[in-house]
Design a protein around this motif. Structure first.
Motif, short mmCIF file in Angstrom:
data_model
loop_
_atom_site.label_atom_id
_atom_site.label_comp_id
_atom_site.label_asym_id
_atom_site.label_seq_id
_atom_site.Cartn_x
_atom_site.Cartn_y
_atom_site.Cartn_z
N ALA A 2 -7.69 2.61 -11.66
CA ALA A 2 -6.43 1.92 -10.85
C ALA A 2 -6.04 0.71 -11.77
N TRP A 5 -2.44 -5.08 -10.84
CA TRP A 5 -0.85 -5.39 -11.05
C TRP A 5 -0.80 -7.10 -10.94
N LYS A 285 3.37 -1.11 -4.90
CA LYS A 285 3.32 -1.67 -6.30
C LYS A 285 3.34 -0.75 -7.55
N GLN A 286 3.14 0.48 -7.30
CA GLN A 286 3.48 1.70 -8.10
C GLN A 286 4.53 2.59 -8.37
N LYS A 416 -2.07 8.54 -3.49
CA LYS A 416 -2.21 7.23 -3.16
C LYS A 416 -1.29 6.41 -2.19
N ASN A 420 -2.22 4.88 1.40
CA ASN A 420 -1.97 3.47 1.87
C ASN A 420 -0.97 3.36 2.91
N ASN A 447 -2.27 -0.53 -2.32
CA ASN A 447 -1.18 -0.92 -3.16
C ASN A 447 0.01 -1.47 -2.72
N GLU A 449 2.13 -4.70 -1.07
CA GLU A 449 2.47 -6.01 -0.87
C GLU A 449 3.29 -6.28 0.07
#
Length: 482
Positions: A2, A5, A285-286, A416, A420, A447, A449
Motif C-alpha cells: 500500500a 499518502w 486517494k489513488q 481496491k 473501499n 483509501n 478521504e
C-alpha cells in the motif's frame, strides 16, 4: 504494497479560497481548511452503534440483527473486480428478477428500475450504484448548465463565493472562486453566443464534444469558424442523420496544458457520493494521470491528431507508441512528488486544494436538482486538466468510469476501489440498509478521504455556536466580579 499518502495535499491553506459553511457563507479558519470533518470522530461511534471489529472494512456479513439474511447481488457488468469483491463478502449472485439486495447496474437498468412505468418499489435492504438522474452531472451540457445556474444563484444572493475579477483571456470578468470550467457553449442552441465569443478571439482553439458520448468518441478540434460551418452543413446532410439529432458542447481548448516529458496528460479521480442532500462525498486517494503517446504540438498540422490532444486510454491504446506495461498511466502520488520537486510544496498543496474545491462545488451545483434517493450511491470518474500555471480545469464527469484493467497495477487499483466503495456505503454489519445514517468509521474509509459531509458540518457549526454562546455568557458573568 500500500502507498502511504500525505493527505496534506488534499487540504487548503488559508491563502487559498475560503471554505463554505453549511449556511453557504464564506469563512476562513486561519489555518488548514477542510470541506468536511474527518469521519470517525468521537460523536460518530455512537451514531454507528457498537463496533463489530471492522466487519465493514473486511466486508463480513451476518452481523447483529441480520444473522439469517443472505445477501444477493446483481451486476450488469461481468467484471472480476466486482464479482470477486461481492463473493468475498459471502454474497451470492442472483438475477435482476430475483430478490436482490445490492445491484451494480448499468445506467439504463437504473433508469428502468426508477421509471414510473416499472412500478418497482425498492425495500430498505436494497442499494443500487446510480442516482436516478445522474446525467445532471455526467452529461456535458447539463453539467455546464448546472454550474452556470449555481454561480448565478450565488451571485443573485450576494454570496461572496460569486465574486468576480478581471479576466485575462476573455472579455469582461470571470468568477474569482468558481472559475474551474472552460468557457463552454451548447450547440446548436448557443451557436450565436459562441460566434460572438469566437470573433473576439479569432486565433483561439475550441474542442467539440457530443454531449452523450464518452471515451473520446466524436471529439474534434477547430480553430476556424469555417470548419464548424462545414461540419454543420455535413451534419444536416442525408449521410449523418444521427449527428443532426445530437447536442454538442464546444469549449475553449486548454492550449497551455502542463506537460511532463513534453506530453499532455489529464487526471482521472474517483469521487464517491453517498448522498446529495445532505451532500456526503469522498475522494479516492489513488487516482492516476493518463498521458498522450505523442508529444504535445499546437501546430495546425497536428490539430486532427488525437494522439497529441486526447488522453483517453480508449484512444491512446491504438497508437503505435502505446506502452502496455504501464498503460501510459502515472499515479497521483508520483505526480505530487514530481511537482514538489520541480515547483515546490506550497504550489503543489495549492493545486491539490484547488482540485478538492473544484470537485466539491461541482457537486454543490447539481445537488439541488439531483434525485437523492436513499437507496443510491454513485462513484464518478472526474477528468481534470492542469494548465502550466498549475490551475485545474474540470473537463467532464463520468457516471460509469471504466472498470476494465489495462495493467496489473490498474487491476489492483480498481479492485481496491470497489472494496473501499462497499466499505463506505454499507453499514458496519455489511448489510445494505437505507435507515443507516451513512457516516462510516475512519477505518471503513480505506483509501477514501472525506471531502464534504454537510450533515456533520452542520452539527459542528451548531456545536461551535453553542460553545461560543456559553463562553459569551460565562465572560459576562465573570465581568461582574471584576
Amino acid at each position: 504494497m500500500a502507498v502511504v499518502w500525505d493527505m496534506s495535499l488534499w487540504t487548503r491553506t488559508d491563502s487559498l479560497q475560503p471554505t463554505v459553511r453549511s449556511s453557504g457563507t464564506l469563512t476562513n479558519t486561519g489555518g488548514t481548511i477542510m470541506y468536511g470533518r474527518q469521519a470517525g470522530g468521537a460523536n460518530q461511534s455512537a451514531a454507528n452503534g457498537p463496533s463489530n471489529g471492522g466487519a465493514n472494512s473486511g466486508g463480513g456479513g451476518g452481523a447483529q440483527g441480520h444473522d439469517k439474511l443472505k445477501i444477493g447481488f446483481c451486476t450488469d457488468l461481468d467484471k472480476s473486480v466486482l464479482v470477486n469483491n461481492f463473493e468475498k463478502r459471502g454474497w451470492h449472485q442472483v438475477n435482476g428478477d430475483d430478490d436482490w439486495h445490492f445491484y451494480w447496474a448499468g445506467v439504463q437498468t437504473c433508469r428502468n428500475i426508477f421509471s414510473v412505468d416499472s412500478g418497482y418499489r425498492m425495500h430498505d435492504n436494497q442499494m443500487i450504484n446510480h442516482f436516478p438522474n445522474h446525467y445532471e452531472l455526467s452529461r456535458k451540457d447539463l453539467l455546464v448548465k448546472n454550474i452556470k445556474r449555481y454561480r448565478k444563484d450565488l451571485e443573485r444572493d450576494g454570496n461572496p463565493l460569486a465574486e468576480k475579477t478581471e479576466s485575462n483571456n476573455s472579455s469582461g470578468t470571470r468568477y474569482l472562486y468558481l472559475d474551474f470550467v472552460p468557457t463552454t457553449f451548447v450547440l446548436p442552441a448557443d451557436y450565436n453566443m459562441f460566434v460572438e465569443e469566437y470573433r473576439k478571439f479569432p486565433l483561439s482553439t475550441w474542442i467539440m464534444k457530443p454531449c452523450g458520448k464518452s471515451q473520446g468518441a466524436g471529439i474534434f478540434l477547430i480553430n476556424k469558424l469555417s470548419k464548424l460551418k462545414k461540419w454543420s452543413r455535413e451534419a444536416k446532410g442525408p449521410f449523418h442523420p444521427q449527428i443532426a439529432k445530437e447536442s454538442y458542447v464546444i469549449s475553449r481548448y486548454i492550449d497551455n496544458p502542463l506537460l511532463i516529458g513534453g506530453k499532455k496528460f489529464d487526471l482521472r479521480l474517483y469521487v464517491l457520493v453517498a448522498s446529495f442532500r445532505p451532500l456526503k462525498a469522498y475522494l479516492f486517494k489513488q487516482g492516476f494521470c493518463r498521458f498522450c503517446t505523442v508529444k504535445y504540438d499546437t501546430s495546425v498540422t497536428e490539430l486532427d491528431n488525437m494522439y497529441v490532444h486526447l488522453t483517453n486510454v480508449s484512444v491512446q491504446k491504438h497508437g503505435g507508441e502505446y506502452n502496455t506495461l504501464h498503460g501510459g498511466k502515472w499515479s497521483v502520488q508520483n505526480l505530487a512528488l514530481y511537482l514538489e520537486g520541480t515547483r515546490g510544496k506550497e504550489v503543489t498543496d495549492r493545486l491539490f486544494g484547488a482540485i478538492s474545491w473544484l470537485i466539491v462545488h461541482s457537486l454543490r451545483a447539481v445537488a439541488p436538482v439531483m434525485a437523492s434517493d436513499r437507496h443510491c450511491f454513485e462513484c464518478y470518474g472526474y477528468d481534470i486538466i492542469i494548465d502550466n500555471a498549475l490551475k485545474p480545469w474540470l473537463v467532464e464527469v463520468n457516471a460509469s468510469p471504466s472498470l476494465t484493467s489495462t495493467t496489473v497495477n490498474d487491476r489492483i487499483l480498481k479492485y481496491k476501489l470497489i472494496d473501499n466503495i462497499l466499505s463506505v456505503v454499507l453499514p458496519p454489519d455489511g448489510v445494505p440498509d437505507v435507515r443507516w445514517n451513512k457516516v462510516p468509521s475512519a477505518d471503513a474509509l480505506g483509501n477514501f478521504e472525506l471531502l464534504i459531509d454537510e450533515e456533520l458540518a452542520a452539527q459542528d457549526e451548531q456545536h461551535q455556536n453553542s460553545s461560543s454562546n456559553a463562553h459569551s455568557k460565562t465572560s459576562k458573568m465573570g465581568s461582574r466580579w471584576k
